[in-house]
Write an enzyme that holds these catalytic residues in place. Structure first.
Site, PDB file in Angstrom:
ATOM      1  N   HIS A  30      19.475  23.783 -35.359  1.00 17.01           N
ATOM      2  CA  HIS A  30      20.585  24.476 -36.022  1.00 17.01           C
ATOM      3  C   HIS A  30      21.648  24.918 -35.029  1.00 17.01           C
ATOM      4  O   HIS A  30      22.835  24.812 -35.282  1.00 17.01           O
ATOM      5  CB  HIS A  30      20.076  25.721 -36.746  1.00 17.01           C
ATOM      6  CG  HIS A  30      19.197  25.396 -37.892  1.00 17.01           C
ATOM      7  ND1 HIS A  30      19.641  24.644 -38.950  1.00 17.01           N
ATOM      8  CD2 HIS A  30      17.917  25.713 -38.161  1.00 17.01           C
ATOM      9  CE1 HIS A  30      18.652  24.514 -39.811  1.00 17.01           C
ATOM     10  NE2 HIS A  30      17.601  25.154 -39.350  1.00 17.01           N
ATOM     11  N   CYS A  79      32.718   1.906 -39.120  1.00 12.93           N
ATOM     12  CA  CYS A  79      32.488   3.356 -39.140  1.00 12.93           C
ATOM     13  C   CYS A  79      31.590   3.841 -38.014  1.00 12.93           C
ATOM     14  O   CYS A  79      31.207   4.993 -37.973  1.00 12.93           O
ATOM     15  CB  CYS A  79      31.906   3.791 -40.488  1.00 12.93           C
ATOM     16  SG  CYS A  79      30.243   3.186 -40.758  1.00 12.93           S
TER      17      CYS A  79
HETATM   18  C1  PEP Z   1      26.059   3.333 -37.265  1.00 10.80           C
HETATM   19  O1  PEP Z   1      24.897   2.951 -37.171  1.00 10.80           O
HETATM   20  O2  PEP Z   1      27.001   2.861 -36.585  1.00 10.80           O
HETATM   21  C2  PEP Z   1      26.410   4.411 -38.204  1.00 10.80           C
HETATM   22  C3  PEP Z   1      27.657   4.739 -38.445  1.00 10.80           C
HETATM   23  O3  PEP Z   1      25.401   5.089 -38.791  1.00 10.80           O
HETATM   24  P1  PEP Z   1      24.478   6.202 -38.061  1.00 10.80           P
HETATM   25  O4  PEP Z   1      25.091   6.503 -36.730  1.00 10.80           O
HETATM   26  O5  PEP Z   1      24.467   7.351 -38.987  1.00 10.80           O
HETATM   27  O6  PEP Z   1      23.163   5.493 -37.963  1.00 10.80           O
END
Ligand code: PEP
Ligand code: MG
Length: 573
Positions: A192, A504
């Protein structure tokens, strides 16, 4: 003149960015021990009253803190503390020890809570171990309250907090004071205290091993949350260096923020989209300031980890809060991606968790969980038509996509039967984060509405490099040509099949990578909100032609050092 000999350097694990400089404030709240003391029969009532009053006092304090807590997360943490104080079993044991064993209240509390702490600490599950820290703080606060030794947190703005670990309630109090940094001996990267320090932008380093005699209140310390350096009693040289870094950080941010609200277009007028990756509600206030156009990746795992009782309403609240925070923009909700480094409390330990029961694999086994999450998303969608999308994590097989699509239809049917409205047109896309699915992206594209490339996992799985292993962190290279080949192949398949694609993973948050991605024709990027102004400044200041030339050169260059050189100028804006 401060000399080098007085200066002590530690290296820990950096978990929250930024540089903090300020006087040390050592938090010591463990009431090391309480002496066993007996009472007379005639003192029992008085001792019981003291215990009752101490509990009430603390519950009242926690309730006040809870009422003023700015986030759901902080409220939940405080609620858990209140529930422990109200635990009938624990309270019964304390009273029994006072009444029947004639133990002084302080000692009755101390021993009862110690048994509870030991039970939690000996557990195999991480949450129980982390909970033990919270219970230690309740024990100590209760003992202090009974013996009238209750100390307030006399922490001041600008101080650097040093602590073995920081229990959640204390962290909530700290969050109200503008501290300059946090250094902890213990604490997991997902504790946390760490989560809150990241959300609040407090530089934080964990796993720093000091000797108690080395730390003195008031001495100056520097915390470098980017590299993990902690310097006690810094030399003038250190002072100067870190003050410059700090100053430069602030200037850079100010300069970058000037771009935040400019149109998202290159010098030649090409449009791009920059959205935020979000995990906690605390991150939402920053989205507008940094110019994020909606949320390109809403990680939902914390809902699973935080919730005492996991239900649809809690999710509806969470998603609605996110929707409210993005104005007219849209949000891509990723289905629970538990497993890997985001372990569920009751999940069996696996030899290779990253290759194990995670993401959609787990959700298809725990179908009720999946159905509940989908139901919550569809319920929220009635108020936010055309603004919600669903993203499936860790897909490796076409059949997984087909199965989720089928379950989505069933959930919609159920809602229809109950007369609940929802957005019919919600798109369901997949994370492309495993090489196996990138290799069959054409087939996957036929079954899904969009692709979102997760470069964190795509790098780890393409290069066989555990993303969390410090020993091989140098090998975790998202600029490796093999990773770019995966990205390129996926983009080409998306184009052939006419479906949108975004990136992403963390890679997109690097300006030089964003330039390269633009050169590959990928103009929809999602990243941590703090990175958006920097990426935007670079994208706004160049043309598509420049990005394409960069991508061609990068792609054609076999020498890693030369590739790196090519990127240098794009790292600045
Ligand atoms: C990734 O794997 O690039 C992603 C965006 O997901 P996470 O980092 O949550 O696994
Ligand atoms: Mg991932």
């Amino acid at each position: 003149m401060k000399n080098r000999q007085n200066s002590i350097k530690f290296l820990g694990k950096p978990v929250s960015k930024g540089v903090g400089i300020g006087p040390v404030h050592l938090l010591e709240y463990q009431s090391s021990s309480v002496r066993p003391e007996k009472i007379k029969e005639s003192e029992v009532d008085n001792n019981l009253v003291k215990f009752k009053s101490a509990c009430e006092l603390l519950i009242q304090e926690y309730n006040e803190l809870k009422n003023h807590a700015q986030t759901q997360e902080a409220q939940d943490i405080l609620e858990a503390q209140i529930q422990t104080l109200q635990d009938p079993e624990v309270n019964k044991t304390v009273r029994h020890k006072v009444k029947n064993e004639l133990l002084k209240t302080e000692y009755a509390i101390f021993t009862t809570y110690n048994d509870y702490i030991q039970l939690l600490e000996s557990s195999d599950v991480d949450w129980a171990k982390e909970r033990a820290i919270d219970v230690v703080s309740i024990r100590d606060e209760l003992v202090n309250a009974v013996s009238d030794k209750k100390k307030s947190l006399d922490l001041k703005e600008g101080e650097i907090v040093f602590a073995t670990d920081i229990p959640p309630a204390t962290m909530v109090k700290i969050s109200r004071i503008n501290v300059a940094g946090i250094v902890m001996e213990r604490g997991g990267a997902t504790s946390h205290a760490v989560i809150l320090s990241q959300s609040l932008g407090i530089p934080c380093v964990i796993n720093v091993h000091w000797k108690r005699y080395q730390i003195k209140n008031g001495q100056i310390a520097i915390v470098d949350g980017l590299h993990g350096d902690v310097i006690l009693n810094p030399t003038e040289e250190d002072d100067k260096r870190y003050s410059e870094i700090k100053e430069k950080d602030a200037q850079n941010l100010e300069r970058a923020l000037k771009w935040a609200h400019k149109p998202n277009q290159t010098t030649c007028g090409s449009q791009f989209s920059l959205r935020a990756n979000v995990e906690f509600l605390e991150e939402l206030p920053r989205l507008y300031e940094y110019g994020a156009k909606g949320v390109g990746l809403l990680r939902t795992e914390t809902l699973l980890f935080e919730a005492e009782e996991f239900d649809i309403d809690a999710q509806v609240d969470f998603y609605s809060n996110v929707m409210k925070a993005v104005g007219e923009e849209s949000v891509v909700i990723r289905l629970f991606d538990a497993g890997g480094d985001k372990l569920l409390d009751d999940a069996d330990e696996e030899a290779n968790p990253f290759l194990g029961w995670r993401g959609i694999r787990m959700l298809l086994d725990e179908e009720l969980l999946l159905r509940k999450q989908l139901e919550a998303i569809y319920r929220v969608s009635q108020d936010y038509k055309n603004r919600l999308k669903i993203l499936i994590p860790m897909v490796t097989k076409i059949e997984e996509i087909i199965e989720v699509n089928r379950i989505c239809e069933e959930v919609k049917e159920k809602l229809k039967g109950e007369g609940i409205e929802y957005d019919e047109s919600i798109e369901v896309g997949i994370m492309v984060e495993v090489p196996g699915i990138a290799l069959i992206a054409d087939r996957a594209a036929e079954q899904t509405d969009f692709f979102s490339i997760g470069t964190n996992d795509l790098t780890q799985y393409t290069l066989a490099v555990d993303r969390g292993n410090e020993k091989i962190s140098g090998l975790f290279d998202s600029f490796h040509p093999a990773v770019w080949k995966m990205i390129k192949m996926t983009k080409e398949a998306a184009d052939r099949n006419n479906i949108p694609l975004s990136v992403c993973g963390e890679l997109a948050s690097k300006p030089e990578a964003a330039a390269l991605l633009m050169g590959l024709g990928i103009s929809d990027l999602s990243m941590n909100a703090g990175a958006i102004p920097y990426v935007k400044a670079v994208l706004c200041n160049h043309s598509l032609k420049e990005f394409q030339e960069l991508a061609d050169q990068f792609w054609g260059e076999p020498d890693a050092r030369k590739r790196d050189k090519l990127l240098q100028k794009w790292k600045k804006f």
